[in-house]
Design a protein around this motif. Structure first.
Motif, PDB file in Angstrom:
ATOM      1  N   PHE A 155      46.725  20.669  36.453  1.00 54.83           N
ATOM      2  CA  PHE A 155      46.326  22.079  36.497  1.00 54.83           C
ATOM      3  C   PHE A 155      46.857  22.754  37.748  1.00 54.83           C
ATOM      4  CE2 PHE A 155      43.298  25.261  38.102  1.00 54.83           C
ATOM      5  CZ  PHE A 155      43.412  26.204  37.096  1.00 54.83           C
ATOM      6  N   TRP A 156      46.637  22.166  38.946  1.00 51.76           N
ATOM      7  CA  TRP A 156      47.003  22.818  40.189  1.00 51.76           C
ATOM      8  C   TRP A 156      48.501  22.771  40.459  1.00 51.76           C
ATOM      9  CZ3 TRP A 156      43.967  26.163  42.204  1.00 51.76           C
ATOM     10  CH2 TRP A 156      42.580  26.020  42.116  1.00 51.76           C
ATOM     11  N   ARG A 157      49.200  21.733  39.983  1.00 54.56           N
ATOM     12  CA  ARG A 157      50.621  21.585  40.279  1.00 54.56           C
ATOM     13  C   ARG A 157      51.522  22.163  39.198  1.00 54.56           C
ATOM     14  NH1 ARG A 157      51.133  15.438  42.817  1.00 54.56           N
ATOM     15  NH2 ARG A 157      49.616  15.750  44.503  1.00 54.56           N
ATOM     16  N   LEU A 158      50.961  22.434  38.016  1.00 52.51           N
ATOM     17  CA  LEU A 158      51.803  22.937  36.940  1.00 52.51           C
ATOM     18  C   LEU A 158      51.214  24.180  36.279  1.00 52.51           C
ATOM     19  CD1 LEU A 158      54.176  22.769  34.976  1.00 52.51           C
ATOM     20  CD2 LEU A 158      52.838  21.153  33.613  1.00 52.51           C
ATOM     21  N   GLU A 159      50.049  24.066  35.678  1.00 47.87           N
ATOM     22  CA  GLU A 159      49.513  25.149  34.859  1.00 47.87           C
ATOM     23  C   GLU A 159      49.141  26.363  35.696  1.00 47.87           C
ATOM     24  OE1 GLU A 159      47.452  22.830  31.141  1.00 47.87           O
ATOM     25  OE2 GLU A 159      46.459  22.698  33.086  1.00 47.87           O
ATOM     26  N   PHE A 160      48.474  26.145  36.827  1.00 45.26           N
ATOM     27  CA  PHE A 160      48.108  27.286  37.667  1.00 45.26           C
ATOM     28  C   PHE A 160      49.343  27.932  38.280  1.00 45.26           C
ATOM     29  CE2 PHE A 160      46.842  29.076  41.803  1.00 45.26           C
ATOM     30  CZ  PHE A 160      45.951  30.034  41.356  1.00 45.26           C
ATOM     31  N   ILE A 161      50.314  27.118  38.710  1.00 46.85           N
ATOM     32  CA  ILE A 161      51.558  27.660  39.257  1.00 46.85           C
ATOM     33  C   ILE A 161      52.286  28.478  38.195  1.00 46.85           C
ATOM     34  CG2 ILE A 161      53.792  27.049  40.239  1.00 46.85           C
ATOM     35  CD1 ILE A 161      51.431  26.615  42.104  1.00 46.85           C
ATOM     36  N   TYR A 162      52.256  28.022  36.966  1.00 47.87           N
ATOM     37  CA  TYR A 162      52.882  28.761  35.874  1.00 47.87           C
ATOM     38  C   TYR A 162      52.202  30.116  35.658  1.00 47.87           C
ATOM     39  CZ  TYR A 162      54.163  29.957  31.067  1.00 47.87           C
ATOM     40  OH  TYR A 162      54.595  30.614  29.944  1.00 47.87           O
ATOM     41  N   ALA A 163      50.900  30.188  35.913  1.00 44.34           N
ATOM     42  CA  ALA A 163      50.146  31.425  35.685  1.00 44.34           C
ATOM     43  C   ALA A 163      50.172  32.372  36.865  1.00 44.34           C
ATOM     44  CB  ALA A 163      48.694  31.090  35.342  1.00 44.34           C
ATOM     45  N   VAL A 164      50.593  31.902  38.053  1.00 47.64           N
ATOM     46  CA  VAL A 164      50.526  32.727  39.267  1.00 47.64           C
ATOM     47  C   VAL A 164      51.300  34.040  39.146  1.00 47.64           C
ATOM     48  CG1 VAL A 164      51.358  32.818  41.647  1.00 47.64           C
ATOM     49  CG2 VAL A 164      49.895  30.958  40.918  1.00 47.64           C
ATOM     50  N   PRO A 165      52.565  34.065  38.653  1.00 50.41           N
ATOM     51  CA  PRO A 165      53.268  35.360  38.557  1.00 50.41           C
ATOM     52  C   PRO A 165      52.522  36.384  37.712  1.00 50.41           C
ATOM     53  CG  PRO A 165      54.821  33.561  38.334  1.00 50.41           C
ATOM     54  CD  PRO A 165      53.457  32.939  38.292  1.00 50.41           C
ATOM     55  N   GLY A 166      51.974  35.953  36.577  1.00 53.27           N
ATOM     56  CA  GLY A 166      51.216  36.887  35.739  1.00 53.27           C
ATOM     57  C   GLY A 166      49.952  37.374  36.413  1.00 53.27           C
ATOM     58  N   ILE A 167      49.271  36.492  37.138  1.00 55.55           N
ATOM     59  CA  ILE A 167      48.053  36.885  37.847  1.00 55.55           C
ATOM     60  C   ILE A 167      48.357  37.918  38.923  1.00 55.55           C
ATOM     61  CG2 ILE A 167      46.256  36.045  39.397  1.00 55.55           C
ATOM     62  CD1 ILE A 167      46.237  33.443  37.849  1.00 55.55           C
ATOM     63  N   LEU A 168      49.429  37.698  39.689  1.00 50.38           N
ATOM     64  CA  LEU A 168      49.775  38.637  40.757  1.00 50.38           C
ATOM     65  C   LEU A 168      50.127  40.009  40.210  1.00 50.38           C
ATOM     66  CD1 LEU A 168      51.868  36.427  43.207  1.00 50.38           C
ATOM     67  CD2 LEU A 168      49.596  37.385  43.572  1.00 50.38           C
ATOM     68  N   TRP A 169      50.950  40.054  39.167  1.00 49.66           N
ATOM     69  CA  TRP A 169      51.306  41.352  38.594  1.00 49.66           C
ATOM     70  C   TRP A 169      50.086  42.054  38.023  1.00 49.66           C
ATOM     71  CZ3 TRP A 169      55.254  44.125  39.644  1.00 49.66           C
ATOM     72  CH2 TRP A 169      56.482  43.551  39.974  1.00 49.66           C
ATOM     73  N   ASN A 170      49.180  41.300  37.432  1.00 56.17           N
ATOM     74  CA  ASN A 170      47.967  41.911  36.894  1.00 56.17           C
ATOM     75  C   ASN A 170      47.083  42.445  38.005  1.00 56.17           C
ATOM     76  OD1 ASN A 170      45.006  41.696  35.669  1.00 56.17           O
ATOM     77  ND2 ASN A 170      46.458  41.837  33.978  1.00 56.17           N
ATOM     78  N   MET A 171      47.026  41.732  39.141  1.00 59.17           N
ATOM     79  CA  MET A 171      46.243  42.222  40.272  1.00 59.17           C
ATOM     80  C   MET A 171      46.834  43.506  40.837  1.00 59.17           C
ATOM     81  SD  MET A 171      45.235  38.709  42.301  1.00 59.17           S
ATOM     82  CE  MET A 171      44.300  39.623  43.531  1.00 59.17           C
ATOM     83  N   VAL A 172      48.164  43.594  40.881  1.00 61.29           N
ATOM     84  CA  VAL A 172      48.809  44.817  41.364  1.00 61.29           C
ATOM     85  C   VAL A 172      48.470  45.987  40.449  1.00 61.29           C
ATOM     86  CG1 VAL A 172      51.028  45.924  41.775  1.00 61.29           C
ATOM     87  CG2 VAL A 172      50.660  43.574  42.522  1.00 61.29           C
ATOM     88  N   ILE A 173      48.530  45.757  39.143  1.00 58.64           N
ATOM     89  CA  ILE A 173      48.225  46.828  38.195  1.00 58.64           C
ATOM     90  C   ILE A 173      46.762  47.237  38.282  1.00 58.64           C
ATOM     91  CG2 ILE A 173      48.135  47.399  35.738  1.00 58.64           C
ATOM     92  CD1 ILE A 173      50.529  45.538  35.339  1.00 58.64           C
ATOM     93  N   SER A 174      45.883  46.282  38.551  1.00 54.58           N
ATOM     94  CA  SER A 174      44.445  46.568  38.604  1.00 54.58           C
ATOM     95  C   SER A 174      44.015  47.223  39.909  1.00 54.58           C
ATOM     96  CB  SER A 174      43.650  45.274  38.401  1.00 54.58           C
ATOM     97  OG  SER A 174      43.965  44.661  37.169  1.00 54.58           O
ATOM     98  N   GLN A 175      44.917  47.332  40.883  1.00 50.84           N
ATOM     99  CA  GLN A 175      44.531  47.880  42.175  1.00 50.84           C
ATOM    100  C   GLN A 175      44.093  49.335  42.096  1.00 50.84           C
ATOM    101  OE1 GLN A 175      44.120  46.342  45.398  1.00 50.84           O
ATOM    102  NE2 GLN A 175      43.971  44.844  43.749  1.00 50.84           N
ATOM    103  N   SER A 176      44.715  50.110  41.216  1.00 48.88           N
ATOM    104  CA  SER A 176      44.316  51.516  41.100  1.00 48.88           C
ATOM    105  C   SER A 176      42.857  51.628  40.687  1.00 48.88           C
ATOM    106  CB  SER A 176      45.221  52.235  40.098  1.00 48.88           C
ATOM    107  OG  SER A 176      45.166  51.597  38.828  1.00 48.88           O
ATOM    108  N   ALA A 177      42.467  50.828  39.698  1.00 45.03           N
ATOM    109  CA  ALA A 177      41.065  50.841  39.271  1.00 45.03           C
ATOM    110  C   ALA A 177      40.150  50.268  40.348  1.00 45.03           C
ATOM    111  CB  ALA A 177      40.917  50.054  37.968  1.00 45.03           C
TER     112      ALA A 177
END
Length: 290
Positions: A155-177
Motif C-alpha cells: 500500500f505505502w510503496r505502490l498503491e498510495f504512491i500511485y494515488a498521490v498525483p490524483g490526490i494533490l490535484w484534487n486538493m488544489v481544486i478543492s482549495q477554493s471551497a
C-alpha cells in the motif's frame, strides 16, 4: 510561528475578543498591520490542520471502502450524502457539538473553523483515493509480488504512491471551497455567555468587523492578505509537491506536455542544506548501527 498559533488556540474562551469590547474601546487599534498578520497566520494554521484531518479521514475510510465490500455499501452513499450538504447545514449542529467537546476553551471554536476546511475537501480526497486503489494497474501489483511485499508495504510503496498525483490535484481544486468555508466560519460569532458576542481572530472576522464599521481600506488590506496566503500555499506547498511527484504519475502513452514548474522545488533541490542533512542522517544511522 506555527507553535505560537497552536498556543493561541488552547486558551480559555473568555480571552477571545468580544464585540462589546470593540464597541466600547473602539476599533482603531484593531485595524493594524500586526493584527492583520496575526489573523493571516491563524487562518493559515487552521487551513493546514484541516488538510491533515482530511488526509487522515481519506486514508482510513478510502482504504476501507476499497478493501471491504461490506464497508463500501455504507461509506460511499454516506460520503455522497455529506458531499451534498452545504456548509451552513453542518454549522447548525456541529458548533454546539464541538464547543461541548472543549468547554470554556477556544479549541471548541477553532474546531468549528477547521471542520469547515474538512468538509470542503475531505469527501473529494477520499473518493479520489478510493478510485485510485480500485483501478491500480494489475501489472504494477504483479511486479510488486516478487519483492515479497506484504499488504502494508504494497500500500505505502505502490498503491498510495500511485494515488498521490490524483490526490494533490484534487486538493488544489478543492482549495477554493476550503478558503471560502474557512473565511465563512471565521465570520460566524459565538454568543457565550448570552450577554457577550465572541469573535474568533482570523481573516474572515477581520473582514466582517471592517465591513460593519465601513473600513473599506481595512477590507482591501484583508483581501490582499488573503491573496498572499493563497499564493503562498500554492507556490510554496502545492507546486513543489506536484513537481516532486510527477514521476509517480502512471501513463502508458508518451506525454508531450511540459512538466510542471516550481522555483521553490528547484531552489530546494539545488540547495546544500538538504544534501548535508541527508548525509548527516545517513552517517548518524551508520554510527548507531556500527
Amino acid at each position: 510561528m506555527m507553535g505560537w498559533c497552536l498556543t493561541q488556540m488552547n486558551r480559555p474562551l473568555s480571552q477571545l475578543p468580544t464585540q462589546q469590547q470593540l464597541d466600547v474601546l473602539g476599533s482603531k487599534n484593531y485595524f493594524t498591520f500586526a493584527q492583520l498578520v496575526e489573523a493571516a497566520l491563524r487562518t493559515m494554521t487552521r487551513l493546514f490542520i484541516g488538510m491533515l484531518w482530511s488526509l487522515a479521514f481519506s486514508l482510513v475510510f478510502g482504504v476501507m471502502a476499497a478493501r471491504y465490500k461490506t464497508a463500501r455499501y455504507f461509506i460511499l452513499p454516506l460520503v455522497n450524502l455529506l458531499e451534498s450538504v452545504p456548509l451552513r447545514g453542518f454549522l447548525t449542529f456541529t458548533t454546539a457539538w464541538f464547543m461541548g467537546w472543549f468547554p470554556n476553551n477556544v479549541l471548541g471554536v477553532e474546531a468549528v473553523a477547521i471542520f469547515g476546511v474538512f468538509t470542503a475537501q475531505a469527501w473529494n480526497i477520499m473518493l479520489v483515493l478510493y478510485q485510485s486503489l480500485r483501478v491500480t494497474p494489475k501489472e504494477l501489483l504483479t511486479v510488486a509480488d516478487p519483492f515479497g511485499c506484504n499488504s502494508w508495504q504494497r500500500f505505502w510503496r505502490l498503491e498510495f504512491i500511485y494515488a498521490v498525483p490524483g490526490i494533490l490535484w484534487n486538493m488544489v481544486i478543492s482549495q477554493s471551497a476550503a478558503w471560502f468555508a474557512l473565511v465563512a466560519c471565521e465570520q460566524a460569532t459565538v454568543a457565550f455567555p448570552r450577554t457577550e458576542t465572541l469573535i474568533l481572530p482570523g481573516i474572515g472576522s477581520y473582514i466582517q468587523i471592517a465591513l460593519d464599521r465601513s473600513k473599506f481600506g481595512a477590507v482591501a488590506a484583508a483581501l490582499g492578505a488573503l491573496l498572499v496566503c493563497v499564493l503562498f500555499t500554492n507556490v510554496c506547498l502545492f507546486q513543489p509537491l506536484i513537481k516532486g511527484t510527477v514521476h509517480y504519475k502512471y501513463s502508458t502513452r508518451t506525454d508531450n506536455q511540459l512538466p510542471p514548474q516550481s522555483r521553490v522545488y528547484d531552489l530546494v533541490s539545488h540547495a546544500k542544506l538538504p544534501k548535508w542533512l541527508h548525509q548527516w542522517g545517513t552517517s548518524g544511522v551508520y554510527v548507531v548501527v556500527a
